[in-house]
Design a protein around this motif. Structure first.
Motif, PDB file in Angstrom:
ATOM      1  N   UNK A  65       0.830  -1.214   0.000  1.00 27.99           N
ATOM      2  CA  UNK A  65       0.000   0.000   0.000  1.00 27.99           C
ATOM      3  C   UNK A  65       0.862   1.261   0.000  1.00 27.99           C
ATOM      4  N   UNK A  66       1.950   1.224   0.734  1.00 24.68           N
ATOM      5  CA  UNK A  66       2.845   2.378   0.758  1.00 24.68           C
ATOM      6  C   UNK A  66       3.428   2.611  -0.635  1.00 24.68           C
ATOM      7  N   UNK A  67       3.853   1.552  -1.284  1.00 27.31           N
ATOM      8  CA  UNK A  67       4.420   1.681  -2.626  1.00 27.31           C
ATOM      9  C   UNK A  67       3.378   2.185  -3.619  1.00 27.31           C
ATOM     10  N   UNK A  68       2.160   1.642  -3.555  1.00 31.48           N
ATOM     11  CA  UNK A  68       1.097   2.109  -4.456  1.00 31.48           C
ATOM     12  C   UNK A  68       0.765   3.573  -4.201  1.00 31.48           C
ATOM     13  N   UNK A  69       0.721   3.956  -2.945  1.00 30.70           N
ATOM     14  CA  UNK A  69       0.444   5.349  -2.604  1.00 30.70           C
ATOM     15  C   UNK A  69       1.512   6.285  -3.125  1.00 30.70           C
ATOM     16  N   UNK A  70       2.777   5.880  -3.002  1.00 24.39           N
ATOM     17  CA  UNK A  70       3.864   6.718  -3.512  1.00 24.39           C
ATOM     18  C   UNK A  70       3.799   6.854  -5.025  1.00 24.39           C
ATOM     19  N   UNK A  71       3.469   5.770  -5.706  1.00 22.01           N
ATOM     20  CA  UNK A  71       3.355   5.824  -7.172  1.00 22.01           C
ATOM     21  C   UNK A  71       2.199   6.728  -7.578  1.00 22.01           C
ATOM     22  N   UNK A  72       1.053   6.584  -6.915  1.00 24.09           N
ATOM     23  CA  UNK A  72      -0.104   7.430  -7.242  1.00 24.09           C
ATOM     24  C   UNK A  72       0.183   8.902  -6.981  1.00 24.09           C
ATOM     25  N   UNK A  73       0.830   9.205  -5.866  1.00 22.02           N
ATOM     26  CA  UNK A  73       1.166  10.598  -5.560  1.00 22.02           C
ATOM     27  C   UNK A  73       2.129  11.156  -6.604  1.00 22.02           C
ATOM     28  N   UNK A  74       3.101  10.361  -7.024  1.00 20.30           N
ATOM     29  CA  UNK A  74       4.043  10.821  -8.043  1.00 20.30           C
ATOM     30  C   UNK A  74       3.377  11.082  -9.375  1.00 20.30           C
ATOM     31  N   UNK A  75       2.488  10.162  -9.792  1.00 25.37           N
ATOM     32  CA  UNK A  75       1.770  10.358 -11.062  1.00 25.37           C
ATOM     33  C   UNK A  75       0.876  11.592 -11.022  1.00 25.37           C
ATOM     34  N   UNK A  76       0.137  11.737  -9.925  1.00 31.25           N
ATOM     35  CA  UNK A  76      -0.775  12.874  -9.820  1.00 31.25           C
ATOM     36  C   UNK A  76      -0.008  14.195  -9.725  1.00 31.25           C
ATOM     37  N   UNK A  77       1.133  14.178  -9.056  1.00 27.91           N
ATOM     38  CA  UNK A  77       1.928  15.407  -8.956  1.00 27.91           C
ATOM     39  C   UNK A  77       2.426  15.837 -10.332  1.00 27.91           C
ATOM     40  N   UNK A  78       2.760  14.880 -11.192  1.00 28.89           N
ATOM     41  CA  UNK A  78       3.150  15.219 -12.559  1.00 28.89           C
ATOM     42  C   UNK A  78       1.989  15.848 -13.322  1.00 28.89           C
ATOM     43  N   UNK A  79       0.765  15.362 -13.086  1.00 27.38           N
ATOM     44  CA  UNK A  79      -0.398  15.908 -13.783  1.00 27.38           C
ATOM     45  C   UNK A  79      -0.798  17.283 -13.267  1.00 27.38           C
ATOM     46  N   UNK A  80      -0.587  17.522 -11.974  1.00 22.98           N
ATOM     47  CA  UNK A  80      -0.945  18.817 -11.389  1.00 22.98           C
ATOM     48  C   UNK A  80       0.047  19.889 -11.812  1.00 22.98           C
ATOM     49  N   UNK A  81       1.309  19.500 -12.018  1.00 28.40           N
ATOM     50  CA  UNK A  81       2.354  20.444 -12.399  1.00 28.40           C
ATOM     51  C   UNK A  81       2.018  21.097 -13.732  1.00 28.40           C
ATOM     52  N   UNK A  82       2.138  22.420 -13.852  1.00 26.09           N
ATOM     53  CA  UNK A  82       1.843  23.077 -15.120  1.00 26.09           C
ATOM     54  C   UNK A  82       2.810  22.634 -16.208  1.00 26.09           C
ATOM     55  N   UNK A  83       2.424  22.869 -17.439  1.00 27.71           N
ATOM     56  CA  UNK A  83       3.219  22.469 -18.592  1.00 27.71           C
ATOM     57  C   UNK A  83       4.552  23.201 -18.587  1.00 27.71           C
ATOM     58  N   UNK A  84       5.642  22.455 -18.470  1.00 30.68           N
ATOM     59  CA  UNK A  84       6.957  23.084 -18.390  1.00 30.68           C
ATOM     60  C   UNK A  84       7.481  23.519 -19.751  1.00 30.68           C
ATOM     61  N   UNK A  85       6.869  23.055 -20.832  1.00 30.83           N
ATOM     62  CA  UNK A  85       7.319  23.447 -22.162  1.00 30.83           C
ATOM     63  C   UNK A  85       6.744  24.794 -22.584  1.00 30.83           C
ATOM     64  N   UNK A  86       5.821  25.324 -21.806  1.00 25.18           N
ATOM     65  CA  UNK A  86       5.165  26.590 -22.143  1.00 25.18           C
ATOM     66  C   UNK A  86       6.149  27.743 -22.001  1.00 25.18           C
ATOM     67  N   UNK A  87       6.133  28.699 -22.920  1.00 26.84           N
ATOM     68  CA  UNK A  87       7.034  29.859 -22.803  1.00 26.84           C
ATOM     69  C   UNK A  87       6.733  30.646 -21.534  1.00 26.84           C
ATOM     70  N   UNK A  88       7.766  31.134 -20.889  1.00 24.51           N
ATOM     71  CA  UNK A  88       7.595  31.913 -19.693  1.00 24.51           C
ATOM     72  C   UNK A  88       7.594  31.082 -18.421  1.00 24.51           C
ATOM     73  N   UNK A  89       7.695  29.751 -18.559  1.00 27.11           N
ATOM     74  CA  UNK A  89       7.729  28.892 -17.386  1.00 27.11           C
ATOM     75  C   UNK A  89       9.081  29.022 -16.716  1.00 27.11           C
ATOM     76  N   UNK A  90       9.085  29.223 -15.418  1.00 29.37           N
ATOM     77  CA  UNK A  90      10.329  29.338 -14.676  1.00 29.37           C
ATOM     78  C   UNK A  90      10.730  27.961 -14.186  1.00 29.37           C
ATOM     79  N   UNK A  91      11.675  27.399 -14.850  1.00 30.57           N
ATOM     80  CA  UNK A  91      12.171  26.086 -14.470  1.00 30.57           C
ATOM     81  C   UNK A  91      13.397  26.225 -13.584  1.00 30.57           C
ATOM     82  N   UNK A  92      14.039  25.103 -13.269  1.00 31.44           N
ATOM     83  CA  UNK A  92      15.256  25.180 -12.470  1.00 31.44           C
ATOM     84  C   UNK A  92      16.354  25.924 -13.223  1.00 31.44           C
ATOM     85  N   UNK A  93      17.133  26.691 -12.502  1.00 28.29           N
ATOM     86  CA  UNK A  93      18.188  27.496 -13.139  1.00 28.29           C
ATOM     87  C   UNK A  93      19.496  26.769 -13.153  1.00 28.29           C
TER      88      UNK A  93
END
Length: 93
Positions: A65-93
């Motif tokens: 369950x811990x492993x499944x929860x970590x995988x689900x949180x990781x997948x959902x966090x990727x979906x919540x994150x705004x599109x990094x390819x969009x112009x004007x996105x401040x990525x890591x420097x």
């Protein structure tokens, strides 16, 4: 001879209707909604489900369950994150 402005607008409206019909209908009715790129309701539900599965895995001391929860949180966090390819996105420097 370049196409007229009316033809460009008609082509743009047709493409918008094809890509996101809900947004196009809302614009026509005068009550706009968020475009598809900014709708992340499913991602937030996935994040909540992942946190719930992770929490129950920790409470029950179940590694699967811990492993499944970590995988689900990781997948959902990727979906919540705004599109990094969009112009004007401040990525890591």
């Amino acid at each position: 001879m370049p196409p007229s402005e009316d033809e460009r607008l008609v082509a743009l409206a047709a493409r918008l209707e094809r890509e996101d019909p809900r947004f196009a209908r809302a614009l026509r009715s005068g009550r706009p909604v968020r475009p598809r790129e900014y709708r992340r309701t499913g991602a937030w539900w996935g994040l909540a489900l992942g946190v719930a599965v992770l929490g129950s895995g920790i409470a029950l001391s179940q590694g699967l369950l811990i492993a499944c929860g970590l995988v689900l949180v990781g997948l959902a966090a990727q979906l919540v994150d705004p599109d990094q390819a969009r112009p004007g996105h401040r990525g890591p420097r």
